[in-house]
Structures are given as C-alpha cells and as structure tokens.
Design a protein around this motif. Structure first.
Motif, PDB file in Angstrom:
ATOM      1  N   GLY A  45       1.283  -4.748  -7.466  1.00  0.00           N
ATOM      2  CA  GLY A  45       1.544  -5.016  -7.929  1.00  0.00           C
ATOM      3  C   GLY A  45       1.357  -7.264  -8.391  1.00  0.00           C
ATOM      4  N   PRO A  46       2.019  -7.563  -9.175  1.00  0.00           N
ATOM      5  CA  PRO A  46       0.869  -7.129 -10.558  1.00  0.00           C
ATOM      6  C   PRO A  46      -0.261  -7.519 -10.817  1.00  0.00           C
ATOM      7  N   LYS A  49       3.654  -0.517  -9.074  1.00  0.00           N
ATOM      8  CA  LYS A  49       1.465  -0.882  -8.144  1.00  0.00           C
ATOM      9  C   LYS A  49       1.035  -1.133  -9.618  1.00  0.00           C
ATOM     10  N   VAL A  50       0.200  -0.779  -8.945  1.00  0.00           N
ATOM     11  CA  VAL A  50      -1.156  -0.661 -10.092  1.00  0.00           C
ATOM     12  C   VAL A  50      -2.465   0.080  -9.612  1.00  0.00           C
ATOM     13  N   LEU A  58     -12.897  -0.822  -1.595  1.00  0.00           N
ATOM     14  CA  LEU A  58     -11.884  -0.515  -2.135  1.00  0.00           C
ATOM     15  C   LEU A  58     -10.681  -0.699  -0.999  1.00  0.00           C
ATOM     16  N   ASP A  59     -10.503   0.159   0.623  1.00  0.00           N
ATOM     17  CA  ASP A  59     -10.321  -0.033   1.275  1.00  0.00           C
ATOM     18  C   ASP A  59      -9.672  -1.074   2.169  1.00  0.00           C
ATOM     19  N   ASP A  94      -1.935  -5.352   0.590  1.00  0.00           N
ATOM     20  CA  ASP A  94      -0.859  -4.854   0.926  1.00  0.00           C
ATOM     21  C   ASP A  94      -0.574  -6.133   2.479  1.00  0.00           C
ATOM     22  N   GLY A  95      -1.451  -7.421   2.465  1.00  0.00           N
ATOM     23  CA  GLY A  95      -1.212  -8.057   3.740  1.00  0.00           C
ATOM     24  C   GLY A  95      -1.360  -7.605   5.397  1.00  0.00           C
ATOM     25  N   ARG A  96      -2.599  -6.844   5.010  1.00  0.00           N
ATOM     26  CA  ARG A  96      -2.903  -6.216   6.555  1.00  0.00           C
ATOM     27  C   ARG A  96      -4.520  -6.659   6.998  1.00  0.00           C
ATOM     28  N   GLU A  97      -4.437  -6.645   7.707  1.00  0.00           N
ATOM     29  CA  GLU A  97      -5.785  -7.687   8.128  1.00  0.00           C
ATOM     30  C   GLU A  97      -6.984  -6.135   8.081  1.00  0.00           C
ATOM     31  N   PRO A  98      -7.789  -6.003   7.053  1.00  0.00           N
ATOM     32  CA  PRO A  98      -8.991  -5.176   7.201  1.00  0.00           C
ATOM     33  C   PRO A  98      -9.411  -4.483   8.881  1.00  0.00           C
TER      34      PRO A  98
END
Length: 177
Positions: A27-28, A118-119, A145-146, A153-157
């Motif tokens: 979230g938020p 979380k949301v 959505l992945d 999450d601040g990750r590389e897709p």
C-alpha cells in the motif's frame, strides 16, 4: 479478509466467461489507485492513456508491451507493436473501484481493499467471448499484474512476452475447454 481467488496468483473463472484475478500489493491504497488511473504510471505495467476520472468519460488505452521490460522479449506472431482500444469509465468510486468498458470483450473492474499495510486488488474481466480470447486475456492480465506487483515492490519486472507465452500454455491446461 477477502478470500484470495488463487494464492498462486492464477486467475479463476467465476462464470464461463468471467475471469477474476487477485493480487496483494504494498500500500497505501492511494498509491495503487494512481497505478490504475495515471497514464504515466499505468503505461509502465499495462497501457498508456489519459483518463478523466468521471463516469461516462471516454479515453483510449495504448499498449506497447515491447516497452514493458528491458530488454524486451520476442513478441509472439500476430501481435502488433502497438495496440489501441477506445474505452469508457462505467463505474468510479475513488480510490476503491474503477470499472471500464473493454472493447468488444466486455467490462473490466478493479477493486481495491486495504489489508493492513497492503492492498488487495481484485480484477474481474466479464463477457470474454470465446476460449481463444479467454486464454489471451488470462495470460495477459496475469502478466500485466505481475509487472504491477514488481513495480509496486520496487523490483525489476520480468520480460513481458516470455511470461505471457508461458502463462498462455498454463491457462490452457488450467481452464476448462
């Protein structure tokens, strides 16, 4: 807490022509709402397109899936580099619900529900006309959505088309013929 459609991230059919997919995102709720409604954020995981946040407002979604990962993975045959789709907002309750007309395949709704920090995002795609479209839509939404989850999450897709191709085969096995 709302029951998750599939803890493994896969969508489920709630009716023969209706797909539901859920994701638990950091979230938020206002942050995830921005990823749904702001073109510059939405284009990073789905499609660009400025939208006026009012029921009845029309807008155009513009997909450039090759740009969703770096480097891009090879595009499957039959998919254009760019796809455009006119749409219209059919329901709006910021920051909890957005529903839009979705081309010729029916409506898509996004519901957001706070779950602690979380949301829970619930996506429902209604009136998918046939199995071929259902497999494309299921793999597409799952992969998009992945990407949203990775960005949130601040990750590389992960590479979009590689994931889409793998998921299409998996949905072909999972969904009834």
């Amino acid at each position: 807490m709302t029951e998750l459609a599939a803890l493994d991230g896969y969508g489920v059919l709630t009716e023969p022509a209706t797909l539901r997919i859920q994701r638990l995102l950091p979230g938020p709720i206002e942050r995830i709402w921005a990823y749904l409604t702001e073109s510059d954020l939405r284009r990073r995981w789905l499609a660009a397109g400025e939208m006026e946040l009012k029921v009845g407002a029309t807008f155009e979604l513009v997909w450039r899936n090759d740009e969703l990962s770096c480097p891009p993975s090879p595009r499957p045959p039959g998919f254009p580099e760019e796809h455009r789709m006119p749409s219209r907002i059919t329901e709006l309750d910021p920051p909890r619900r957005l529903a839009i007309a979705w081309g010729t395949t029916g409506g898509v709704s996004f519901e957001l529900e706070p779950q602690g920090d979380k949301v829970l995002l619930t996506l429902v795609h209604r009136r998918v006309p046939d199995r071929s479209t259902l497999l494309n839509v299921s793999a597409g939404w799952h992969m998009h959505l992945d990407l949203l989850a990775a960005l949130a999450d601040g990750r590389e897709p992960a590479p979009f088309w590689d994931g889409w191709s793998r998921l299409k085969g998996e949905y072909d096995r999972r969904l009834p013929a």
